[in-house]
Design an enzyme around this catalytic site. Sequence first.
Site, mmCIF file in Angstrom:
data_model
loop_
_atom_site.group_PDB
_atom_site.id
_atom_site.type_symbol
_atom_site.label_atom_id
_atom_site.label_comp_id
_atom_site.label_asym_id
_atom_site.label_seq_id
_atom_site.Cartn_x
_atom_site.Cartn_y
_atom_site.Cartn_z
ATOM 1 N N ASP A 34 -12.505 -3.821 30.911
ATOM 2 C CA ASP A 34 -12.192 -4.550 30.893
ATOM 3 C C ASP A 34 -12.597 -5.833 31.594
ATOM 4 O O ASP A 34 -13.011 -6.811 30.937
ATOM 5 C CB ASP A 34 -10.761 -5.433 30.821
ATOM 6 N N ASP A 38 -14.667 -9.339 29.606
ATOM 7 C CA ASP A 38 -14.213 -10.960 29.959
ATOM 8 C C ASP A 38 -15.482 -11.095 30.715
ATOM 9 O O ASP A 38 -15.339 -12.788 30.080
ATOM 10 C CB ASP A 38 -13.375 -10.339 30.668
ATOM 11 N N LYS A 115 -0.552 7.333 3.144
ATOM 12 C CA LYS A 115 -0.519 6.334 1.962
ATOM 13 C C LYS A 115 0.383 5.729 3.364
ATOM 14 O O LYS A 115 1.384 5.865 3.708
ATOM 15 C CB LYS A 115 0.644 6.592 0.734
HETATM 16 S S1 IVH Z 1 -5.100 3.017 -2.530
HETATM 17 C C1 IVH Z 1 -5.546 0.439 -7.137
HETATM 18 N N1 IVH Z 1 -4.889 4.452 -0.840
HETATM 19 O O1 IVH Z 1 -0.215 1.764 -1.362
HETATM 20 C C2 IVH Z 1 -3.946 0.900 -5.884
HETATM 21 N N2 IVH Z 1 -3.518 2.718 -1.448
HETATM 22 O O2 IVH Z 1 1.472 1.725 -4.017
HETATM 23 C C3 IVH Z 1 -5.821 1.559 -4.505
HETATM 24 N N3 IVH Z 1 -1.694 1.694 0.121
HETATM 25 O O3 IVH Z 1 -1.090 -1.531 -2.852
HETATM 26 C C4 IVH Z 1 -4.948 1.416 -3.494
HETATM 27 N N4 IVH Z 1 -2.455 3.567 1.588
HETATM 28 O O4 IVH Z 1 -1.217 -1.161 -0.501
HETATM 29 C C5 IVH Z 1 -4.429 3.581 -1.217
HETATM 30 N N5 IVH Z 1 -4.787 5.403 1.097
HETATM 31 C C6 IVH Z 1 -4.428 4.402 0.693
HETATM 32 C C7 IVH Z 1 -2.864 3.438 0.585
HETATM 33 C C8 IVH Z 1 -3.182 2.583 -0.245
HETATM 34 C C9 IVH Z 1 -1.552 2.437 1.226
HETATM 35 C C10 IVH Z 1 -1.048 1.227 -0.621
HETATM 36 C C11 IVH Z 1 -1.918 -0.573 -0.931
HETATM 37 C C12 IVH Z 1 -1.401 -0.224 -3.085
HETATM 38 C C13 IVH Z 1 0.247 0.874 -2.939
HETATM 39 C C14 IVH Z 1 0.179 0.938 -3.896
#
Ligand code: IVH
Length: 666
Positions: A34, A38, A115
């Site tokens: 670090d 810096d 997700k």
């Molecule tokens: S794909 C068309 N991939 O989940 C939407 N979304 O319920 C494309 N999210 O608004 C999103 N992990 O904020 C995608 N691996 C992932 C995700 C993800 C979290 C969230 C995202 C989205 C919401 C949809």
Amino acid sequence: MTSEDAKKKIEKLKGEIRFHDRRYYVDANPELPDSEYDKLMKELEGLEKLFPELVTPDSPTQRVGGEPLKEFKTVTHKIPMLSLDNCYSAGELIAFDERAFKTLKEKPEYIVEPKIDGLAVCLFYEQGVLRQGSTRGDGIKGDDISGNLRTLKSIPLNISFTGKLEVRGEVYIPREEFLKLNREKEEKGEEEFANPRNAAAGSLKLLDAREAAKRPLDILLHTLGAVQQDIWKTHEQTLLELEKLGFKAVKPYKLCKNILEVINYVNSWEHKRDSLPYEIDGMVVKINSYEYQKILGTTNKSPRFAIAYKFKARQALTKLKKITLQVGRTGIITPVAELEPVFLSGSTISRCTLHNEDEIKRKDIREGDAVVIEKGGEVIPKVVSSVVSKRTGREKEFRMPGTCPVCSSQIVRLDGEVAWRCQNVACPAQVEGRIEHFTLRCAMNLDGFGPAIIRQLIENKMLKDYADLYTLKKEELEKLERLGEKSAANLIAAVENSKKNTLARLLFALGISDVGEHTAEILTTKYENIEQFTGASMEELQAIKGVGPKVAESIVNFFKQKGNIAAIKKLKKAGVNTDRTEEERMLSSGEGRFKNKSFVFTGELETMTRDEAEFEVKKMSGSASGSVSRKTDYVVAGPGAGSKLKKAKEFGVKVLTEKEFKELLK
Ligand code: IVH
């Protein structure tokens, strides 16, 4: 130096800093200590000060923005940020696959990825420079939070990509960082965040980017936004190419050849979700081929080529029977929700804290309400909201009483505090709380003294304060109900053992408001014995790094009270150590056994938490880091260790099991 020379030097420094940022924040594999990093940053800052006309928006010095904003500008997304359809069972996944087959006439391959339970954001790059970052908002319009997003070191300000590129991902706070953030909030007496997602949301919405920069935000990208032309062919290729450009793309993911593989993979994560460093609430299943994605298209709400498989809820609906009050060791009165017992991810919950009066009002929670409760990761359960539509009219609004529910003395709410307090230090609830705190494993570690025994001892007039623990007699303990000769002997042995504890433990155990374990340790690097504390002034205490005015005031007030001084004298007389131990002396001089040694912990530890393990290392003057480099001395690897272990082997770094690590500690 001419402007031309400065320009060259600045470009060189920027390139080097970007390289090291990537190594550190994206690859988790730093190359430089670090201090050297810096130095590069300081040199760049110096040159930019001399030649302000050479400062560019993508300079690493521009991560921390200028003045706070009054409000965020609104951004209209180039293409809407849709949401995902949810499903909860294998059957629904099979139905999703069949729907796709009907249109495509072929079975597609899938990418399955976590997700992430964070906030969706969109990053727009033009000619390789980050121009704008925005929130999802309502999907059509969001807020321009460029200043805040620039402070995330894992977002490159500059990429080698010509033309326009929009990428989307999830901003989150890692679980451990979240717990740390809340501990700090607790120590400062501030309201804690309910969960990592709220903490991330609150941080992204800060109008002062300098404040946002202090929050441990991170990002994982999961989709392309608007792009000029088809650049990549599959989602997997996108994830790989984004990594090559210096982004952090969502992981772990798996390419699944068919829906059965998808089902197995999502199921395997349902049980492992807590092994990830961030919260996830399910897995996202995406058709890999962009050609197929295009054919399937989207509805105006969500794509037809992806679906979210949600894990079983960590929320539950139950009834709030009553709000009771709990008086803590410092007199703080906490309202507690007494719930109709409900089973939620592994345990039955019948009570949970409601924090304070303001929180109850803000959420409009009433006795008799149907309430949603939530439990996330390692986070304790909490009431999320009341369900107003289920009200019958018989619910009762909560009112704080004017007196302490335990000792009936007047209660007060001090200026600037959210909590009501009982100010009677002799209040039985406070006495009991102080003794309980004193005996905690992280305090004096008086094994065997649980809340029930402590209450029994108080009721039998054998304990009036924690110092009385040291005058307990085995013969008297033996006579107590449910306590045989063996238990009594164990209790006495625990008391004896605790006499040798460190000064920091004792200081924490005393229960001074705002003095947590960490603060106690900081303080013992400065003071050699308990007597030195009793004489410390506000000014002197505040001069210590890490000790603010609130902590200093609490310490001074604590030692002003005669009762506390008397208890300390009693402890000393009983033979409790009140001096810095040899180990603590070494720690404060940085001369411990692990001096110049660095450790990385990976995988699960079985007998201690990662925090505890890192703490042990620091106690001996070693350092603990989150990533493995050639300079790492030891990697302690437990079950589930992955890339860090691989790297350690690659670099020839010594790998220890947890057992070997504990041997080393001895
Ligand atoms: S794909 C068309 N991939 O989940 C939407 N979304 O319920 C494309 N999210 O608004 C999103 N992990 O904020 C995608 N691996 C992932 C995700 C993800 C979290 C969230 C995202 C989205 C919401 C949809």
